[in-house]
Design an enzyme around this catalytic site. Structure first.
Site, PDB file in Angstrom:
ATOM      1  N   HIS A 192       0.809  -1.224   0.000  1.00  0.00           N
ATOM      2  CA  HIS A 192       0.000   0.000   0.000  1.00  0.00           C
ATOM      3  C   HIS A 192       0.844   1.278   0.000  1.00  0.00           C
ATOM      4  O   HIS A 192       0.464   2.262  -0.621  1.00  0.00           O
ATOM      5  CB  HIS A 192      -0.977  -0.016   1.189  1.00  0.00           C
ATOM      6  N   ASP A 248     -10.125  -3.371   1.676  1.00  0.00           N
ATOM      7  CA  ASP A 248      -9.519  -3.563   3.000  1.00  0.00           C
ATOM      8  C   ASP A 248      -9.130  -2.235   3.659  1.00  0.00           C
ATOM      9  O   ASP A 248      -8.864  -2.185   4.848  1.00  0.00           O
ATOM     10  CB  ASP A 248      -8.304  -4.500   2.913  1.00  0.00           C
ATOM     11  N   ASP A 279     -20.126  -0.759  -8.400  1.00  0.00           N
ATOM     12  CA  ASP A 279     -19.278  -1.361  -9.420  1.00  0.00           C
ATOM     13  C   ASP A 279     -18.355  -0.258  -9.979  1.00  0.00           C
ATOM     14  O   ASP A 279     -18.825   0.740 -10.533  1.00  0.00           O
ATOM     15  CB  ASP A 279     -20.225  -1.904 -10.498  1.00  0.00           C
ATOM     16  N   GLY A 280     -17.048  -0.453  -9.804  1.00  0.00           N
ATOM     17  CA  GLY A 280     -16.081   0.563 -10.202  1.00  0.00           C
ATOM     18  C   GLY A 280     -16.160   0.929 -11.675  1.00  0.00           C
ATOM     19  O   GLY A 280     -15.981   2.091 -12.058  1.00  0.00           O
ATOM     20  N   ASP A 335      -6.876  -0.726  -7.201  1.00  0.00           N
ATOM     21  CA  ASP A 335      -6.415  -1.757  -6.267  1.00  0.00           C
ATOM     22  C   ASP A 335      -7.322  -2.979  -6.411  1.00  0.00           C
ATOM     23  O   ASP A 335      -8.170  -3.247  -5.567  1.00  0.00           O
ATOM     24  CB  ASP A 335      -6.457  -1.205  -4.837  1.00  0.00           C
ATOM     25  N   SER A 336      -7.091  -3.692  -7.487  1.00  0.00           N
ATOM     26  CA  SER A 336      -8.013  -4.770  -7.837  1.00  0.00           C
ATOM     27  C   SER A 336      -7.435  -6.144  -7.495  1.00  0.00           C
ATOM     28  O   SER A 336      -6.263  -6.276  -7.166  1.00  0.00           O
ATOM     29  CB  SER A 336      -8.270  -4.723  -9.341  1.00  0.00           C
ATOM     30  N   THR A 337      -8.282  -7.137  -7.629  1.00  0.00           N
ATOM     31  CA  THR A 337      -7.817  -8.518  -7.590  1.00  0.00           C
ATOM     32  C   THR A 337      -7.134  -8.806  -8.928  1.00  0.00           C
ATOM     33  O   THR A 337      -7.070  -7.940  -9.806  1.00  0.00           O
ATOM     34  CB  THR A 337      -9.013  -9.477  -7.398  1.00  0.00           C
ATOM     35  N   ASP A 338      -6.659 -10.012  -9.108  1.00  0.00           N
ATOM     36  CA  ASP A 338      -6.004 -10.349 -10.378  1.00  0.00           C
ATOM     37  C   ASP A 338      -7.047 -10.467 -11.501  1.00  0.00           C
ATOM     38  O   ASP A 338      -8.238 -10.585 -11.227  1.00  0.00           O
ATOM     39  CB  ASP A 338      -5.220 -11.654 -10.204  1.00  0.00           C
ATOM     40  N   PRO A 365     -14.276 -11.705 -11.128  1.00  0.00           N
ATOM     41  CA  PRO A 365     -14.878 -10.369 -11.017  1.00  0.00           C
ATOM     42  C   PRO A 365     -13.895  -9.222 -11.318  1.00  0.00           C
ATOM     43  O   PRO A 365     -14.299  -8.153 -11.768  1.00  0.00           O
ATOM     44  CB  PRO A 365     -15.342 -10.277  -9.558  1.00  0.00           C
TER      45      PRO A 365
END
Ligand code: AG3
Length: 279
Positions: free
Chosen positions: A61, A85, A136-137, A154-157, A161
């Site tokens: 971060h 988070d 939803d971004g 800052d997303s998931t891979d 989704p």
């Protein structure tokens, strides 16, 4: 003892001891687990992939936030897409004049992080400078009329989704939400095991921005070596900022960090040859 087995990349498994399961739930949106590990402290995983750990989140971060903020030098508005988070939000809050909008699709992630991993957000969600939007971004950036100096994705891979947050359409919409001189930073995976993702992002961002690059940091809980942050802006000067200028801004901002320094900032942009060859 139960083992958390992360099969995110083919042929490699990250196994973490689950000392204790703190929380586990399959929401409509994602499969979430928080557990205790002796090295990393509490670990949050989404759909079987480590997202955040108490012990190493500061690296991820700090580099996500202070690099664009201090390179830019005059950020007053920042947008986080994802980041439920609260770790990126906490780092942004260290800069006293920045107002933050954060858009995450899943309220559960926010609530559970606040409850079970409070040090990650460190009170950011209670700060009046943070505006939390549960949405939803993709839709958000398509529809908003507002603009920001820095957008942190800052997303998931890019599986499931999170995949939409790596598309050309999404990057185009983000660009239209940037103030002049603005910077977009993406979570771009671990190049050694996610080479094609790096190249795809480079091409997509490269068709939209004058200056596209990556910078690196090793996140111990992300398997496969250094991870890459995508960097995209039309302002060619941001990446040329000197170490003394960064040091001046860092002092003025009066922030405390544990990983970021102006020297680390500039060094992070030096790409090893094998990574340059992937682009
Ligand atoms: N965003 C990055 C998740 C990357 C997962 N990859 C992995 N485990 N190799 C997480 C959100 C943190 N705020």
């Amino acid at each position: 003892m139960e083992l958390f087995d992360e099969g995110l990349h083919s042929g490699v498994n990250l196994a973490l001891n689950v000392e204790k399961v703190i929380y586990r739930e399959k929401t409509d949106l994602q499969d979430l687990m928080i557990f205790e590990n002796s090295q990393f402290g509490r670990v949050m995983s989404l759909d079987g992939a480590v997202q955040t750990t108490e012990k190493d989140e500061f690296i991820y971060h700090e580099m996500f936030v202070h690099v664009p903020v201090l390179a830019h030098g005059k950020v007053s508005r920042a947008l986080i897409i994802g980041g439920g988070d609260g770790g990126a939000a906490r780092q942004l809050m260290k800069h006293k004049n920045i107002a933050v909008t954060m858009v995450d699709i899943d309220r559960t992630v926010v609530e559970l992080s606040k409850k079970y991993m409070p040090s990650v957000s460190g009170g950011a969600f209670d700060n009046p400078r943070l505006d939390l939007v549960i949405a939803d971004g993709c839709k958000f950036v398509r529809e908003t009329d507002e603009k920001w100096d820095v957008i942190i994705i800052d997303s998931t891979d890019p599986h499931g989704p999170g995949e939409v947050l790596y598309t050309q359409e999404f990057y185009t919409d983000c660009k239209s939400c940037l103030l002049s001189g603005g910077i977009i930073i993406t979570q771009n995976g671990v190049p050694f095991v996610q080479e094609s993702e790096l190249k795809t992002s480079y091409d997509r961002l490269g068709s939209l921005f004058k200056d596209v690059s990556f910078y690196l940091a090793a996140i111990p809980s992300y398997v496969g070596g250094v991870m890459a942050y995508g960097w995209a802006t039309d302002d060619m000067d941001h990446r040329k900022v000197s170490v003394s200028k960064l040091a001046e801004r860092y002092m003025e901002a009066d922030i405390v960090t544990d990983y970021y320094t102006p020297e680390v900032h500039l060094a992070a942009f030096a790409l090893p040859l094998h990574i340059q060859k992937m682009l």
